[in-house]
Design an enzyme around this catalytic site. Structure first.
Site, PDB file in Angstrom:
ATOM      1  N   GLY A   1       0.945  -1.189  -0.441  1.00 52.45           N
ATOM      2  CA  GLY A   1       0.071  -0.112  -0.043  1.00 52.45           C
ATOM      3  C   GLY A   1       0.718   1.261   0.195  1.00 52.45           C
TER       4      GLY A   1
ATOM      5  CB  THR B   1       1.489   6.180  -2.272  1.00 48.10           C
ATOM      6  OG1 THR B   1       1.754   6.799  -1.027  1.00 48.10           O
ATOM      7  CG2 THR B   1       0.320   5.402  -2.723  1.00 48.10           C
TER       8      THR B   1
ATOM      9  CB  ALA C   1      -5.070  -0.948  -3.757  1.00 47.76           C
ATOM     10  CB  SER C   2      -3.284   4.408  -5.074  1.00 44.14           C
ATOM     11  OG  SER C   2      -4.776   4.942  -5.508  1.00 44.14           O
ATOM     12  CG  ASN C   3      -7.550   4.919  -0.647  1.00 40.99           C
ATOM     13  OD1 ASN C   3      -8.396   3.924   0.548  1.00 40.99           O
ATOM     14  ND2 ASN C   3      -7.831   6.186   0.146  1.00 40.99           N
TER      15      ASN C   3
ATOM     16  CG  HIS D   1      -3.559  12.695   2.483  1.00 35.58           C
ATOM     17  ND1 HIS D   1      -3.933  13.316   1.412  1.00 35.58           N
ATOM     18  CD2 HIS D   1      -3.834  11.197   3.152  1.00 35.58           C
ATOM     19  CE1 HIS D   1      -4.631  11.872   0.968  1.00 35.58           C
ATOM     20  NE2 HIS D   1      -4.573  10.880   2.204  1.00 35.58           N
TER      21      HIS D   1
ATOM     22  CE  LYS E   1       0.322  10.804   1.079  1.00 32.37           C
ATOM     23  NZ  LYS E   1       0.014   9.937   0.769  1.00 32.37           N
TER      24      LYS E   1
ATOM     25  N   GLY F   1      -1.771   9.733  -3.538  1.00 38.33           N
ATOM     26  CA  GLY F   1      -1.402   8.229  -4.660  1.00 38.33           C
ATOM     27  C   GLY F   1      -3.133   8.548  -5.170  1.00 38.33           C
ATOM     28  CB  THR F   2      -6.193   8.288  -2.647  1.00 34.35           C
ATOM     29  OG1 THR F   2      -5.804   7.234  -1.847  1.00 34.35           O
ATOM     30  CG2 THR F   2      -7.494   7.972  -3.418  1.00 34.35           C
TER      31      THR F   2
HETATM   32  N1  NDP Z   1      -2.867   2.465  -0.232  1.00 28.59           N
HETATM   33  C1  NDP Z   1      -3.715   3.072   0.659  1.00 28.59           C
HETATM   34  O1  NDP Z   1      -4.850   1.640   1.413  1.00 28.59           O
HETATM   35  C2  NDP Z   1      -2.933   3.649   1.822  1.00 28.59           C
HETATM   36  C3  NDP Z   1      -1.269   4.112   1.741  1.00 28.59           C
HETATM   37  N2  NDP Z   1      -0.554   4.835   2.779  1.00 28.59           N
HETATM   38  C4  NDP Z   1       0.706   4.737   2.760  1.00 28.59           C
HETATM   39  O2  NDP Z   1       1.000   3.286   3.383  1.00 28.59           O
HETATM   40  C5  NDP Z   1       2.691   4.573   3.264  1.00 28.59           C
HETATM   41  C6  NDP Z   1       2.756   3.960   4.769  1.00 28.59           C
HETATM   42  O3  NDP Z   1       2.288   5.371   5.479  1.00 28.59           O
HETATM   43  P1  NDP Z   1       1.824   5.360   7.133  1.00 28.59           P
HETATM   44  O4  NDP Z   1       1.584   3.568   7.573  1.00 28.59           O
HETATM   45  O5  NDP Z   1       0.671   6.416   7.375  1.00 28.59           O
HETATM   46  O6  NDP Z   1       3.801   5.855   7.627  1.00 28.59           O
HETATM   47  P2  NDP Z   1       4.647   5.750   8.895  1.00 28.59           P
HETATM   48  O7  NDP Z   1       5.714   6.576   8.803  1.00 28.59           O
HETATM   49  O8  NDP Z   1       3.640   5.801   9.057  1.00 28.59           O
HETATM   50  O9  NDP Z   1       5.179   4.278   8.361  1.00 28.59           O
HETATM   51  C7  NDP Z   1       6.089   4.203   8.379  1.00 28.59           C
HETATM   52  C8  NDP Z   1       6.617   3.136   8.717  1.00 28.59           C
HETATM   53  O10 NDP Z   1       7.350   1.931   7.483  1.00 28.59           O
HETATM   54  C9  NDP Z   1       8.879   2.118   8.024  1.00 28.59           C
HETATM   55  N3  NDP Z   1      10.193   1.801   7.180  1.00 28.59           N
HETATM   56  C10 NDP Z   1      10.989   2.823   6.598  1.00 28.59           C
HETATM   57  N4  NDP Z   1      11.413   2.432   5.827  1.00 28.59           N
HETATM   58  C11 NDP Z   1      11.366   0.582   5.605  1.00 28.59           C
HETATM   59  C12 NDP Z   1      12.012  -0.286   5.028  1.00 28.59           C
HETATM   60  N5  NDP Z   1      12.909  -0.146   4.347  1.00 28.59           N
HETATM   61  N6  NDP Z   1      11.425  -1.357   5.783  1.00 28.59           N
HETATM   62  C13 NDP Z   1      10.196  -1.706   7.029  1.00 28.59           C
HETATM   63  N7  NDP Z   1       9.671  -0.801   6.936  1.00 28.59           N
HETATM   64  C14 NDP Z   1      10.130   0.697   6.896  1.00 28.59           C
HETATM   65  C15 NDP Z   1       9.280   3.562   9.009  1.00 28.59           C
HETATM   66  O11 NDP Z   1       9.746   2.973  10.103  1.00 28.59           O
HETATM   67  P3  NDP Z   1      10.719   3.654  11.054  1.00 28.59           P
HETATM   68  O12 NDP Z   1       9.703   3.848  11.364  1.00 28.59           O
HETATM   69  O13 NDP Z   1      11.793   3.242  11.638  1.00 28.59           O
HETATM   70  O14 NDP Z   1      11.030   4.816  10.547  1.00 28.59           O
HETATM   71  C16 NDP Z   1       7.937   3.302   9.481  1.00 28.59           C
HETATM   72  O15 NDP Z   1       7.183   3.094  10.906  1.00 28.59           O
HETATM   73  C17 NDP Z   1       3.062   6.000   2.746  1.00 28.59           C
HETATM   74  O16 NDP Z   1       3.507   5.435   1.695  1.00 28.59           O
HETATM   75  C18 NDP Z   1       1.336   6.291   2.802  1.00 28.59           C
HETATM   76  O17 NDP Z   1       1.166   6.346   1.392  1.00 28.59           O
HETATM   77  C19 NDP Z   1      -1.514   5.024   4.073  1.00 28.59           C
HETATM   78  C20 NDP Z   1      -2.664   4.161   4.393  1.00 28.59           C
HETATM   79  C21 NDP Z   1      -3.544   3.436   3.302  1.00 28.59           C
HETATM   80  O1  LIG Z   2      -0.517   8.751   3.592  1.00 27.24           O
HETATM   81  C1  LIG Z   2      -1.492   8.661   4.039  1.00 27.24           C
HETATM   82  O2  LIG Z   2      -2.162   7.780   5.290  1.00 27.24           O
HETATM   83  C2  LIG Z   2      -2.504   8.079   2.861  1.00 27.24           C
HETATM   84  N1  LIG Z   2      -2.317   7.639   1.847  1.00 27.24           N
HETATM   85  C3  LIG Z   2      -2.924   7.338   0.826  1.00 27.24           C
HETATM   86  C4  LIG Z   2      -2.561   7.921  -0.070  1.00 27.24           C
HETATM   87  O3  LIG Z   2      -1.236   8.634  -1.021  1.00 27.24           O
HETATM   88  O4  LIG Z   2      -3.547   8.210  -1.635  1.00 27.24           O
HETATM   89  C5  LIG Z   2      -3.870   6.428   0.817  1.00 27.24           C
HETATM   90  C6  LIG Z   2      -4.640   7.305   1.888  1.00 27.24           C
HETATM   91  O5  LIG Z   2      -5.104   7.938   1.054  1.00 27.24           O
HETATM   92  C7  LIG Z   2      -4.276   7.590   3.112  1.00 27.24           C
END
Ligand code: NDP
Ligand SMILES: O=C(O)C1=N[C@H](C(=O)O)C[C@H](O)C1
Length: 240
Positions: free
Chosen positions: A75, A77, A100-102, A135, A139, A145-146
């Site tokens: 997930g 992006t 999936a972007s979302n 957001h 972020k 991505g959405t």
């Molecule tokens: N497709 C979807 O439905 C959605 C997508 N997203 C996407 O998901 C991603 C994460 O979002 P979010 O959880 O809010 O972000 P966060 O920053 O809260 O979490 C990302 C985590 O990834 C870890 N990380 C970074 N690099 C690595 C690596 N090489 N190996 C393992 N772990 C790693 C970080 O670790 P550390 O804390 O040690 O830096 C951090 O804890 C974003 O790209 C966001 O856009 C978010 C929501 C929905």
């Molecule tokens: O970073 C987020 O939080 C989210 N990222 C995704 C995106 O880049 O579209 C999905 C959702 O909007 C939340």
């Protein structure tokens, strides 16, 4: 099933909670700070990887899973310039790749409504088209991505549009869809599509109230992709 979480931040944590509530086991919670623990994971004890990390880490994480013949649900992006490379890896591996972007069901319904409206608006050249996404301030990527997926759905159905740009950065405003990115806490994710003319404005809005929809969708996909091989998307998973 046994799930390995690559990325254990805001999304990883709620995904883990939802997965365990559905009776699954989390066999690893990997972040940057403990990534050396990844080598202690026995791939034979992993049924699926759910990867929500950061743009610069996604490909390495996905490759780790594909190299071990595992299904990877990603997930993250902001890395799609390398998506074709990852899909080629998946098609020559024993694993599976799902991006999936979302993952929220509501947003995927919104994607379908977006393309339906775009088809209706294809001849209505008097309307200016714009997208806005809002957001939280943590972020890392913009636009979301959405928002990019929404822009792609419009471009596929409106002949006068061929690209998108961050608002104000377009060289060809006639053919480009401007995307405005706002960072306001605690916004989990709001997306607005606007068609405006001198006479009226049409707006579609999706507002996520929490990350639960994204996380539940990712876990449902992990359940679905188990024992599959190849490249998949929400179009393969959803029945609508
Ligand atoms: N497709 C979807 O439905 C959605 C997508 N997203 C996407 O998901 C991603 C994460 O979002 P979010 O959880 O809010 O972000 P966060 O920053 O809260 O979490 C990302 C985590 O990834 C870890 N990380 C970074 N690099 C690595 C690596 N090489 N190996 C393992 N772990 C790693 C970080 O670790 P550390 O804390 O040690 O830096 C951090 O804890 C974003 O790209 C966001 O856009 C978010 C929501 C929905
Ligand atoms: O970073 C987020 O939080 C989210 N990222 C995704 C995106 O880049 O579209 C999905 C959702 O909007 C939340």
């Amino acid at each position: 099933m046994n799930i390995l979480l690559l990325g254990y931040g805001k999304m990883g944590k709620i995904i883990g909670e939802i997965a365990e509530s559905r009776g699954h086991q989390i066999v690893g919670r990997i972040n940057l700070e403990n990534r050396d623990e990844l080598e202690t994971i026995n791939p034979k004890e992993v049924d699926a990887i759910i990867e929500f990390s950061q743009p610069e880490s996604a490909v390495e994480n996905i490759k780790w899973g594909l190299d071990r013949g595992l299904p990877v649900v990603s997930g993250t992006t902001g890395w799609l310039s390398r998506k074709a490379e990852v899909e080629a890896m998946a098609n020559t591996s024993e694993g599976a790749f799902f991006y999936a972007s979302n993952f929220s069901i509501g947003v995927n319904i919104f994607f379908k409504v977006n393309t339906y409206l775009a088809k209706l608006m294809n001849e209505a050249n008097e309307y200016k088209i714009a997208i806005e996404e809002i957001h939280h301030t943590e972020k890392k990527d913009a636009p979301s991505g959405t928002a990019i997926t929404l822009a792609e759905g419009i471009i596929e159905n409106i002949s006068s549009k061929s690209t998108w740009d961050l608002s104000g950065q377009s060289a060809d405003s006639e053919r480009s869809i401007p995307i405005t990115s706002k960072r306001i806490d605690p916004a989990p994710g709001t997306h607005i599509i606007q068609y405006s003319s001198d006479i009226d404005t049409i707006e579609l809005i999706h507002t996520a109230h929490s990350r639960k929809g994204f996380a539940l969708g990712a876990v449902l996909v992990a359940e679905w992709i188990k024992d599959k091989k190849g490249v998949f998307s929400m179009d393969d998973f959803l029945s609508f």
